[in-house]
Design an enzyme around this catalytic site. Sequence first.
Site, short mmCIF file in Angstrom:
data_model
loop_
_atom_site.label_atom_id
_atom_site.label_comp_id
_atom_site.label_asym_id
_atom_site.label_seq_id
_atom_site.Cartn_x
_atom_site.Cartn_y
_atom_site.Cartn_z
N LYS A 199 0.87 -1.18 0.00
CA LYS A 199 0.00 0.00 0.00
C LYS A 199 0.90 1.22 0.00
O LYS A 199 2.04 1.15 0.45
CB LYS A 199 -0.87 0.02 1.26
CG LYS A 199 -2.07 0.93 1.17
CD LYS A 199 -3.23 0.23 0.50
CE LYS A 199 -4.45 1.09 0.39
NZ LYS A 199 -5.59 0.40 -0.21
N GLY B 273 -23.78 3.75 3.21
CA GLY B 273 -22.87 4.35 2.23
C GLY B 273 -23.36 4.07 0.83
O GLY B 273 -23.32 2.92 0.37
N GLY C 136 -22.12 5.27 -2.00
CA GLY C 136 -21.08 5.75 -2.92
C GLY C 136 -20.98 4.81 -4.11
O GLY C 136 -21.97 4.22 -4.54
N VAL D 23 -19.55 1.75 -4.63
CA VAL D 23 -19.91 0.34 -4.43
C VAL D 23 -21.35 0.22 -3.93
O VAL D 23 -22.14 -0.59 -4.44
CB VAL D 23 -18.95 -0.36 -3.44
CG1 VAL D 23 -19.37 -1.82 -3.26
CG2 VAL D 23 -17.51 -0.28 -3.92
#
Length: 376
Positions: A80, A180, A182, A184
């Site tokens: 990451k 959420g 958003g 997805v």
Amino acid sequence: MNVLAQMNTAKHEQVVFVQDADAGLRAIIAIHNTTLGPALGGTRMYPYATEAQALRDVLDLSRGMTYKAAAAGLDLGGGKAVIIGDPLTQKSDALLRAYGRFVDRLAGMFYTGEDVGTDVRDMEMVRTETRYVGGLSREDGGGGDPSPITAYGVLQGMKACASERWGQDSLEGRTVAVQGLGKVGWHLAELLQEAKATVVGSDVNGDRATHASQVLGIRTVDPDAIYDVDADIFAPCALGGAISANTVPRLKVAVIAGSANNQIASPSAARLLSERGILYAPDYVINAGGLMNVWVELHGYDRARALKLAGNINSNLRTVFAMARELAIPTNEAADRIAEERLAQGARAQSGPSRGEARDRCLPTGTAHSSSQRPA
Ligand code: NAD
């Protein structure tokens, strides 16, 4: 900050601090584990208050990527990167290109893509300096926005949960509380409606919630009220930490299955889930569709193949549930054991070649590839 001590906790292999003062770049790249292949993980840009916070985040997230790739059966390791800065005011082409040059120096040990605070366009800028990047637009031969594939994978995972909990795959007639709405969450709500489930949604962005109720025709509730919804499934699709000692007692659901990373806030929350008998789909198993999409992109993008891989999330979760039942352990522990066993197998298989050879074996973009670990 005692970096080496922190690296030692989860056995990180390499942490690279980079800066380009002229471009305003300050970033940390963490490579957690490359036993199964080169490390892959998104690049997050976030205005961390301190360097210590940025380091903590990149160490946690890179370790999570190792487990996600291992549990998904991919020949990838975990990594990451975090860029310290406000993506709205501090991002520039010069910064992204400088970052790309540092990624390139890692010579294929680390592949990256978009994450919070970065997008497809940013990855195209990074790509001008390095080929070790995915998440490019469909027009440029990339896999584009991975969230539809992530949502598809979550839906397949929910079906495995339904089968485990209610004895049949069907989601028809079930109520799903989606936290959420958003990228997805929105796609998931659409897929759930196609599957004849009822969706109740929430979003801290009031405009987004209103838009969802108008376009999708779903009922929306205030952000905090999503935990109290009378539903069959709770789908956390916002930020991490939704499952906490405060929220679990409020849930009325039998299943938790959603896309957010790091859903469980604390060990006590995990224990509470077990006590309440709520079936939990481990986050990194059910949300691996996005990673699978990038994996396919690195081998030459083929959407049908990405969907097929994401479909495997159903059987991956069934395996987790079977182990949890058999050993009487929580599902998140079962997932960890499966990932760790795969890593141990990889380490045993790798005891012959040098690390360099192991890396070369797995380089995806247009180079040799290990067929032994290639998923179907
Ligand atoms: P996104 O930023 O598009 O959507 C997140 C939404 O959640 C936003 O609309 C935001 O307003 C809302 N939100 C934030 N806090 C909230 C809260 N407390 N209650 C209700 N809504 C809240 O992100 P996304 O790409 O849809 O990803 C959602 C989650 O899934 C993230 O945790 C992400 O790390 C994870 N994930 C995404 C992918 C992918 O392919 N996009 C892949 C794997 C994991």
